[in-house]
Each structure stands twice: as structure tokens, then as C-alpha cells.
Design a protein around this motif. Structure first.
Motif, PDB file in Angstrom:
ATOM      1  N   UNK A 150     -10.033  -6.444 -16.036  1.00 47.94           N
ATOM      2  CA  UNK A 150     -11.189  -5.596 -15.731  1.00 47.94           C
ATOM      3  C   UNK A 150     -10.924  -4.759 -14.483  1.00 47.94           C
ATOM      4  N   UNK A 151     -10.421  -5.368 -13.432  1.00 51.09           N
ATOM      5  CA  UNK A 151     -10.137  -4.640 -12.195  1.00 51.09           C
ATOM      6  C   UNK A 151      -9.101  -3.557 -12.429  1.00 51.09           C
ATOM      7  N   UNK A 152      -8.018  -3.910 -13.161  1.00 49.45           N
ATOM      8  CA  UNK A 152      -6.949  -2.942 -13.419  1.00 49.45           C
ATOM      9  C   UNK A 152      -7.488  -1.743 -14.189  1.00 49.45           C
ATOM     10  N   UNK A 153      -8.356  -2.030 -15.179  1.00 49.74           N
ATOM     11  CA  UNK A 153      -8.904  -0.934 -15.983  1.00 49.74           C
ATOM     12  C   UNK A 153      -9.793  -0.010 -15.154  1.00 49.74           C
ATOM     13  N   UNK A 154     -10.686  -0.612 -14.354  1.00 50.28           N
ATOM     14  CA  UNK A 154     -11.600   0.193 -13.562  1.00 50.28           C
ATOM     15  C   UNK A 154     -10.870   0.966 -12.461  1.00 50.28           C
ATOM     16  N   UNK A 155      -9.850   0.364 -11.865  1.00 51.92           N
ATOM     17  CA  UNK A 155      -9.072   1.063 -10.843  1.00 51.92           C
ATOM     18  C   UNK A 155      -8.313   2.233 -11.455  1.00 51.92           C
ATOM     19  N   UNK A 156      -7.750   2.015 -12.646  1.00 55.48           N
ATOM     20  CA  UNK A 156      -7.036   3.098 -13.321  1.00 55.48           C
ATOM     21  C   UNK A 156      -7.986   4.239 -13.664  1.00 55.48           C
ATOM     22  N   UNK A 157      -9.234   3.871 -14.040  1.00 53.43           N
ATOM     23  CA  UNK A 157     -10.234   4.902 -14.335  1.00 53.43           C
ATOM     24  C   UNK A 157     -10.567   5.722 -13.094  1.00 53.43           C
ATOM     25  N   UNK A 158     -10.369   5.160 -11.918  1.00 47.12           N
ATOM     26  CA  UNK A 158     -10.584   5.866 -10.657  1.00 47.12           C
ATOM     27  C   UNK A 158      -9.313   6.601 -10.206  1.00 47.12           C
ATOM     28  N   UNK A 159      -8.310   6.661 -11.110  1.00 48.26           N
ATOM     29  CA  UNK A 159      -7.032   7.357 -10.864  1.00 48.26           C
ATOM     30  C   UNK A 159      -6.172   6.669  -9.803  1.00 48.26           C
ATOM     31  N   UNK A 160      -6.414   5.388  -9.601  1.00 49.20           N
ATOM     32  CA  UNK A 160      -5.520   4.620  -8.726  1.00 49.20           C
ATOM     33  C   UNK A 160      -4.300   4.187  -9.533  1.00 49.20           C
ATOM     34  N   UNK A 161      -3.190   3.892  -8.834  1.00 51.61           N
ATOM     35  CA  UNK A 161      -1.982   3.405  -9.482  1.00 51.61           C
ATOM     36  C   UNK A 161      -1.928   1.882  -9.316  1.00 51.61           C
ATOM     37  N   UNK A 162      -2.239   1.151 -10.382  1.00 51.83           N
ATOM     38  CA  UNK A 162      -2.164  -0.313 -10.318  1.00 51.83           C
ATOM     39  C   UNK A 162      -0.694  -0.699 -10.482  1.00 51.83           C
ATOM     40  N   UNK A 163      -0.094  -1.163  -9.384  1.00 51.43           N
ATOM     41  CA  UNK A 163       1.346  -1.414  -9.382  1.00 51.43           C
ATOM     42  C   UNK A 163       1.694  -2.828  -9.800  1.00 51.43           C
ATOM     43  N   UNK A 164       0.698  -3.703  -9.993  1.00 54.09           N
ATOM     44  CA  UNK A 164       1.020  -5.055 -10.417  1.00 54.09           C
ATOM     45  C   UNK A 164      -0.196  -5.961 -10.468  1.00 54.09           C
TER      46      UNK A 164
ATOM     47  N   UNK B 287      -0.658 -15.795  -8.372  1.00 54.42           N
ATOM     48  CA  UNK B 287      -0.459 -16.837  -7.366  1.00 54.42           C
ATOM     49  C   UNK B 287       0.001 -16.213  -6.059  1.00 54.42           C
ATOM     50  N   UNK B 288       0.033 -17.026  -5.010  1.00 50.78           N
ATOM     51  CA  UNK B 288       0.489 -16.561  -3.703  1.00 50.78           C
ATOM     52  C   UNK B 288       1.936 -16.091  -3.772  1.00 50.78           C
ATOM     53  N   UNK B 289       2.795 -16.876  -4.426  1.00 53.74           N
ATOM     54  CA  UNK B 289       4.209 -16.528  -4.499  1.00 53.74           C
ATOM     55  C   UNK B 289       4.413 -15.203  -5.222  1.00 53.74           C
ATOM     56  N   UNK B 290       3.705 -15.020  -6.355  1.00 58.52           N
ATOM     57  CA  UNK B 290       3.811 -13.749  -7.079  1.00 58.52           C
ATOM     58  C   UNK B 290       3.320 -12.591  -6.225  1.00 58.52           C
ATOM     59  N   UNK B 291       2.232 -12.823  -5.484  1.00 58.76           N
ATOM     60  CA  UNK B 291       1.683 -11.765  -4.638  1.00 58.76           C
ATOM     61  C   UNK B 291       2.696 -11.333  -3.577  1.00 58.76           C
ATOM     62  N   UNK B 292       3.327 -12.285  -2.883  1.00 58.98           N
ATOM     63  CA  UNK B 292       4.309 -11.957  -1.839  1.00 58.98           C
ATOM     64  C   UNK B 292       5.502 -11.213  -2.435  1.00 58.98           C
ATOM     65  N   UNK B 293       5.932 -11.640  -3.621  1.00 59.55           N
ATOM     66  CA  UNK B 293       7.080 -10.996  -4.264  1.00 59.55           C
ATOM     67  C   UNK B 293       6.755  -9.561  -4.669  1.00 59.55           C
ATOM     68  N   UNK B 294       5.551  -9.361  -5.237  1.00 56.65           N
ATOM     69  CA  UNK B 294       5.169  -8.020  -5.691  1.00 56.65           C
ATOM     70  C   UNK B 294       4.939  -7.063  -4.526  1.00 56.65           C
ATOM     71  N   UNK B 295       4.450  -7.582  -3.397  1.00 56.09           N
ATOM     72  CA  UNK B 295       4.265  -6.731  -2.223  1.00 56.09           C
ATOM     73  C   UNK B 295       5.609  -6.145  -1.780  1.00 56.09           C
ATOM     74  N   UNK B 296       6.652  -6.977  -1.790  1.00 53.73           N
ATOM     75  CA  UNK B 296       7.981  -6.512  -1.394  1.00 53.73           C
ATOM     76  C   UNK B 296       8.510  -5.460  -2.367  1.00 53.73           C
TER      77      UNK B 296
END
Length: 789
Positions: free
Chosen positions: A21-35, A39-48
Motif C-alpha cells: 500500500x505504501x509503495x503504491x501510494x508513494x509511486x502515485x505521488x511520483x516518488x521513486x520507491x527504491x526498495x 527486517x533491520x538487516x535488510x533495511x541497513x543493506x538496502x540503505x547502502x
């Protein structure tokens, strides 16, 4: 253009639906959902990997890790705004979240407007903070390293020589001189004459010019204090103001964004008076922006105490409040106050105010769904829990009524859940119409309802009215169905909480059931004693199963000649503490608590052992009867285990007679299982026939082989002919239908003579023998067989 457009956004959310839901609504606002991270580990990895410009972080993540800790790890390594998304808005969670200074805090469920406003506010605040940090850094560098380039015009007035500001060499060339014409060419035609006049006349002049439009490079040219010395003219200084110009552009852009934000924003002084505000806030309050300046934040209906309590404890105050507009109308709003700067006593704050009228309405609708039983419209267990835990509401509960429907299970099992649901809805409607305005109806679960009573002066009338609500039959799909109720009532006592009332009402309801159903029982302490005794028996029964204190005793069943042709297995309990306990004391408790299945397995195994011993002694013609309950028959595992006992002891199904009470045969599921067992070879006996509903129709079923007449049908010595006519008729009917008739309770010779005259096939009772162990009975059966032979 929206601030969130083209921004790289990382969503950290452990719930797939919420993340999507968040990804869809953000994309509708023309944001670039990059990931999307779970989990915490996935979040730290994707930030890098993705270098996001904004992060939406769930506080509670799927692997048990904390979104707060993930945010702390990320913000310690890089500057990126984090917005928390969570289902929890309690003070503890909020205080912990504030420890990492988030740029927003969105409580689920959220909509696209909330997401857009929160993200734009966070990005705007981050930009302002980055601007401040950049300016501080620039001025520090300027103070430590930057030097003004001092320019001097030579005596001939043809060229400039400058010293300092080595970076200027890269603007004018590698040399430290520049001819006058090249220098004048840097200015617009309209400014060249002013520059020439300043040089020749010694006038002061300050010009800012762009010397490289492609790279956006700017210089300040300052002319002042010109005097002639040794044919050299000191004309002033050249300063690189590129960064200042760039920041000025950003500030102008920020000012436009600030004014165009949909969310109300105000800049506050130390005493929370408004220094500046945008148009959205002015429209929200209903006054012109200039009329808001100088007003106190507290003039809008905000409680000063809420601000005072939070100052010094956290960097941001976030609270749902009620504001007053210019007309005096009140509306719900979300207030966020963030500390902007702090220097000595001159504190400054930024406040954001959002109208959450629609959000509040949606929350109320969701709350209604969460606390309402979807089938009946009554409150549900969640609502009951909320009411009992709410001190204000629970303190006003003066009584509690527990209503349990009688006969509903039979309707549900016989006619299906669709009909059952219709019946429940009708019952709930009748109960609602019977209670008063201040009473609260809750569906406790299944066919149980609870009424929370806040006024107990006519409690007895109310209870009787609830009971009378079931006097009339219920019509569903051309069916006329009858449902009753057993009602327990507990009145409030000083020092007793609402939870205690619920427990007492439940106990009283069970007492109503025990007394025969269809009545109202008020709670007394004696009932608790009864419950305690039941719990004592339950625990003792559990210990007896573990310690093998239960055993099987067998009572002979004889034919009309008095020969033993079968044995009925009876469960007996010899407690080490109490001694012999009558089955009537523990069998009902075993059925209520579910221990009946454990007892059943014990008895079924004993029956298989007894049948095996009879065969070994050459007495295989003697059948073994055993009682089975509806609960046991509906346990697939118990039936499966019983069949394994038959295999273990090499017993055939036709060696066993299963006795089932006639009342149990009303259950459609039990009838299906009995047909299957009869097909497997078991003999089925209808037990206690004539003492309950007298299911005459069951006698037409081919799976019933033996009809066991209840001893209550035996005529007393002076009972007259009526009872004799009844039992004679029943026995003749069963005989004509091909069923064997067993009359139990034979205690006198007169009883035996009556059974023979009436045409019974089998008899059972103390006249022939009291229950004994199988080892005690085997010699008696062998002796009888030898005498007969």
C-alpha cells in the motif's frame, strides 16, 4: 511540484499488505520507491545500496527487531530523514521513538493525504536543517581558510593586480593580473559605466555578478576608499559569494514551498507566539496570515500544560488536540511542535497543524468494526475486555448477566451454520429489545451473551424479561425452532471488580444449567463452593488417570433363563483419599472438562482386555457392553485409538456392544458416526430409552440393534396399570421392529417376572449380581455354563 516527487524512498515494513500500500501510494505521488525491507538487516543493506533520500520505518519488524534501533543505526552513519509508521501510539513507544529524533510519526491506518503531508513536512524540515548545517560549515571554512582577493589598478589604469583568494586564479586565469577591458567585460553593459566612474572618481560601489553561468559561480566586487599612492590605485576587494548566492536561491525556493504546503506551519518564538505562518494555517484557522503573527499558540485552544509537560523531555511534541477556528467551531487536529534552534534562552520552534477530521471519523468507524460482533451487531469480546479494563466504565458496572442459549447446538448441528447464524441474530435482537438504554449487550462467543448493567434497581425484572425473550419460537427458512436460555446474574459488591462479576455470573449460569436449564439463577457464595468442589474433583480425576486409580467393574446381563450372555463395563474410581467415588459425581465433570476422552480410552482398553480373557476361557459368546458419549464419538482420534486396541488384542467388532444414550442420537454428527461403526460390525444399543426425548424414529434406523429400557419405566408395586401399559406397548413395538429389548434395574423377583411377561429379551440388575472385576466373574460364568451343560 510536490517535494516528494523524484525522491528516492525506502519502505521498511514487515506487513506485506501495508508495504505494498505504501509503495503504491508513494509511486502515485511520483516518488521513486527504491526498495521494500522487512527486517533491520535488510533495511541497513538496502540503505547502502540505494542511498535513499527518505525512509518510512515500521517500529516493530518481522524478525522481532526494532525499527527504532534500525533508524538509530542508519542516522548515525548518514543524514537521511526517517518517518516512523506504527500501529502503536502509547506514550512508552512514542518516547522511545523520539530518542532518535524522527522527522515524522504516522499511526496506522493512514491514507494518502497523511502520507503526502508527513513526507513533505519531513523533507522540508530536513532541507532547512541541511541548509543550516551547510551555512555553518561554509562560514567556518570562510573564517579559517578563505581570503578576500585584494585588487589594485596599476598607475596606467590598464590592468589589475590582485593578491589572496587563490581560487580566483582559476576564475581569471593562472596569472595574478587582469587587464581593465577584460575585467569590465565581466559586467552587464548597464553596469560598466558605473564601474568606470567608480574607478576614475573614487566612488564606492558594490556589485554582485555571475562570472560563470554554466557553473553558477558568483563574485562580489567592492570599490571603496580609493587613493593614489606610488602610481597604484587601491580599489577594493573581490569575494567569492557563490555559496551565498546558491543558498539565497534555496531560501527563496524554501519560502515558496513553506507558503504552498498543504499542512499548516508556524514558526514560533520562545514564548510560543507566532513569528511567521503559511497560508494553509491561516485558512485552517479562518483568518488572514498577518492576523496570526503575534498570536500565542495557546490562543487556538491548545492546552499550555501539555506543552509544559513535554518541554525538556523530548525534541518533538506530537499530540491529537482540538482547535478553535475564527468562528469558535472546534475541530480535531494533529499538532507537532519541533525545536528548531536553541541558543541560550532564545529558543525557536516550528509547529505543524493538520486537520484530522476525516481521519478521526475513519478511526471511529474502524473502532466500531474492531469492537462489534459482525454477525449480531452486539459488542464483541474485544469490547468486553476494553470495558472491564476501563476504570471509568468498570466502576459503573453494578451487575453482570450471563446468558447461555439452550438447545442452540442441536439446531446448528441439525440444520447447519446458516440457519444457526439466523437464530443467533434473532436471539441477539430480542436481547437488545429487552435491555435498557444504559445496559450493554455483548456476544461473549458462540451462543453466549453478556449484559453489562449500570443500574441494578430492577435486576430481577430485567433478568426475567431476558428469559421471556425466548418464549416464542423462531422461524427460519420455513422452520419453526425453539431456543431457551440459562441465565446467571452477579450483583456488584464493594471491593469486587468487573472481572470478578464476570466470573460469578458465569458460575451462576452453570448452576442454572445444572438445575435443569431455562431459568435465572443469582450468584451466591455457595455456588463458588460447588465450583471449587468440581475443580477439586477435576484435579483428583486427572491424578487418578495418571496414577491408575480408575478400573472397570462388570455387571452381568442375562437372558430370560438367567444365563449370563453379556457384561456391561462400568467405570469405577477408588480414591486413596476419599475411597469409592460414585460415577454420578465424576462422570458429568469429566464430560464438562474434556477428561471424558481419557476415561473413555481407559474403559475401551479394559473392555478389549476383558473380551480377550473371555475368549481365552472359551466364553467368547459373552459380549461386552461399554457406554460411549457424544463427545467421545465426535473425537476422531479417540475412535482411531479404539480401533487400534481391537487390533492389539485381536478382538472383533461384533464382540463389543456400544451403548449410546437416546438423547445423544439427536445429534446429526453422532448418527453419522454410529452408521459407520455399525457398518464396521459393532452392535449398537440405545441406552436409557424412555427417560428423555423418546426418539421413536431412531428405532427405524438399521444401526440400532438393542433397546435398553430405563429402570424408571419399571412399575412400582402399587403403580396401577398405566405404567404397565406404557412399557408393554414399548416392548411390543421394539420386538415388532426386530430390536432386542433389555430391561435394566431388575432388583426383585417381581421385576424379573414382569420382564418375562412383557416379552423382554435381556435383563440386568442387582437381582443377578452387583458389578465385579472380570477375574471375579470368570469363575461364576464358567460354573453357570457347566451347570447348564
Amino acid at each position: 511540484m510536490s517535494l516528494i516527487e523524484n525522491k528516492r524512498v525506502l519502505v521498511v515494513e514487515d506487513t506485506t499488505i501495508a508495504a505494498t500500500y505504501l509503495a503504491r501510494e508513494l509511486s502515485a505521488l511520483n516518488a521513486q520507491v527504491v526498495g521494500l525491507a522487512r527486517s533491520k538487516e535488510q533495511a541497513l543493506e538496502m540503505v547502502e545500496k540505494t542511498n535513499p533520500e527518505l525512509i518510512l520505518m515500521d517500529i516493530h519488524l518481522a524478525d522481532g527487531s526494532s525499527g527504532i534501533e534500525a533508524a538509530r543505526s542508519i542516522t548515525q552513519q548518514r543524514a537521511v530523514p526517517v518517518i516512523f509508521t506504527t500501529s502503536y501510539s502509547d506514550d512508552t513507544t512514542l518516547q522511545e521513538a523520539m530518542s532518535v529524533s524522527p522527522y515524522g510519526y504516522v499511526v496506522k491506518p493512514f491514507d494518502v493525504k497523511t502520507i503526502k503531508v508527513t513526507c513533505e513536512t519531513a523533507l522540508k524540515r530536513f532541507a532547512l536543517e541541511e541548509q543550516a548545517r551547510t551555512s555553518e560549515k561554509r562560514f567556518k571554512v570562510a573564517a579559517e581558510a578563505a581570503k578576500m582577493g585584494v585588487m589594485e589598478l596599476d598607475g596606467n589604469g590598464c590592468s589589475f593586480t590582485y593578491t589572496g583568494a587563490k581560487s580566483l586564479q582559476h576564475q581569471f586565469g593562472a596569472s595574478t593580473t587582469i587587464d581593465l577591458d577584460t575585467f569590465l567585460a565581466l559586467f552587464d553593459d548597464a553596469d560598466k559605466q558605473d564601474v568606470t566612474d567608480s574607478i576614475s572618481q573614487g566612488k564606492s560601489l558594490h556589485k554582485t555578478l555571475c562570472i560563470d553561468a554554466e557553473n553558477d559561480t558568483w563574485l562580489d566586487i567592492v570599490f571603496s576608499e580609493i587613493d593614489v599612492d606610488n602610481e597604484l590605485v587601491n580599489i577594493g576587494a573581490v569575494i567569492d559569494v557563490t555559496e551565498r548566492q546558491r543558498q539565497s536561491k534555496k531560501l527563496r525556493l524554501s519560502s515558496i514551498i513553506f507558503d504552498q504546503l498543504a499542512e499548516g506551519v508556524a514558526v514560533l518564538a520562545q514564548d510560543f507566539t507566532v513569528l511567521d505562518c503559511n497560508r494553509a494555517l491561516a485558512e485552517l484557522i479562518g483568518v488572514a496570515p498577518e492576523r496570526l503573527v503575534g498570536k500565542s499558540l495557546f490562543d487556538f485552544g491548545i492546552d499550555p500544560l501539555s506543552i509544559a509537560r513535554n518541554r525538556g523531555k523530548k525534541k518533538m511534541l506530537r499530540d491529537k488536540i482540538h482547535l478553535h477556528d475564527a468562528r469558535g467551531d472546534e475541530f480535531p487536529a494533529l499538532l507537532t511542535v519541533t525545536e528548531l534552534t536553541q541558543s541560550g534562552d532564545a529558543e525557536r520552534f516550528v509547529a505543524t497543524i493538520s486537520d484530522i477530521t476525516e481521519l478521526t471519523r475513519a478511526e471511529k468507524q474502524l473502532e466500531s468494526l474492531a469492537f462489534t460482533d459482525s454477525l449480531t451487531g452486539a459488542g464483541n469480546r474485544n469490547y468486553l475486555k476494553l470495558a472491564l479494563n476501563d476504570s471509568v466504565f468498570s466502576d459503573n458496572i453494578q451487575a453482570l448477566i450471563f446468558v447461555d442459549l439452550d438447545g442452540f447446538k442441536a439446531i446448528n448441528d441439525t440444520h447447519g451454520h446458516d440457519v444457526g447464524d439466523e437464530v443467533l441474530c434473532e436471539c441477539a435482537m430480542r436481547l437488545k429489545h429487552s435491555i435498557r438504554e444504559n445496559d450493554t449487550l455483548i456476544r461473549h462467543g458462540g451462543d453466549e451473551f453478556v449484559v453489562l448493567v449500570q443500574q441494578s434497581d430492577d435486576l430481577n425484572k430485567l433478568s426475567q424479561r431476558l428469559l421471556a425473550a425466548f418464549n416464542d419460537a423462531i422461524s427460519v427458512n420455513d422452520l419453526t425452532l425453539t431456543v431457551g436460555a440459562s441465565i446467571g446474574v452477579a450483583e456488584g459488591i464493594d471491593g469486587k471488580g468487573a472481572d470478578e462479576l464476570l466470573k460469578h455470573a458465569d458460575i451462576a449460569m452453570y448452576e442454572a444449567k445444572r438445575k435443569g436449564k431455562g431459568q435465572v439463577v443469582f450468584y451466591t457464595s455457595a455456588q463458588s463452593d460447588s465450583i471449587e468442589y468440581r475443580l477439586y474433583v477435576e484435579q483428583g480425576l486427572l491424578d487418578a488417570i495418571i496414577n491408575h486409580e480408575l478400573y472397570a467393574a462388570y455387571q452381568p446381563i442375562v437372558d430370560m433363563s438367567g444365563n449370563i450372555v453379556a457384561l456391561e463395563a462400568l467405570c469405577r474410581w477408588k480414591s486413596q483419599e476419599i475411597g469409592d467415588i460414585h460415577p454420578d459425581s465424576f462422570i458429568p465433570i469429566a464430560e464438562e472438562t474434556g477428561l471424558i476422552n481419557e476415561l473413555g480410552l481407559k474403559m475401551l482398553r479394559e473392555v478389549c482386555i476383558a473380551s480377550s480373557l473371555l475368549k481365552e476361557e472359551g466364553l467368547g459368546h459373552v459380549k461386552v457392553h461399554v457406554n460411549v458419549s457424544i463427545l467421545q464419538l465426535n473425537s476422531t482420534e479417540l475412535v482411531k485409538q479404539f480401533m487400534s486396541f481391537l487390533d492389539e488384542f485381536a478382538i472383533c467388532a461384533d464382540d463389543i456392544v456400544l451403548e449410546v444414550t437416546e438423547s445423544a442420537m439427536h445429534d446429526i454428527g453422532t448418527r453419522r458416526i454410529l452408521r459407520e461403526l455399525a457398518s464396521a460390525g459393532f452392535t449398537i444399543a440405545v441406552d436409557d430409552f424412555g427417560s428423555g426425548y423418546a426418539s421413536i424414529s431412531e428405532l427405524t434406523e438399521p444401526y440400532t440393534h438393542i433397546v435398553k429400557m430405563d429402570k424408571s419405566l419399571l412399575p412400582a408395586e402399587n403403580s396401577g396399570e398405566t405404567k404397565r401399559v406404557i412399557i408393554d406397548t414399548l416392548i411390543q413395538m421394539c420386538s415388532r421392529l426386530g430390536k432386542s429389548v433389555l430391561l435394566e434395574g431388575i432388583e426383585t423377583q417381581a421385576h424379573a417376572n414382569f420382564a418375562r411377561q412383557a416379552g423382554c429379551d435381556l435383563m440386568q440388575g442387582f437381582l443377578f449380581s452387583r458389578p465385579k472385576t472380570i477375574n471375579e466373574l470368570l469363575p461364576e460364568i464358567r460354573e453357570q455354563l457347566e451347570v447348564t451343560a
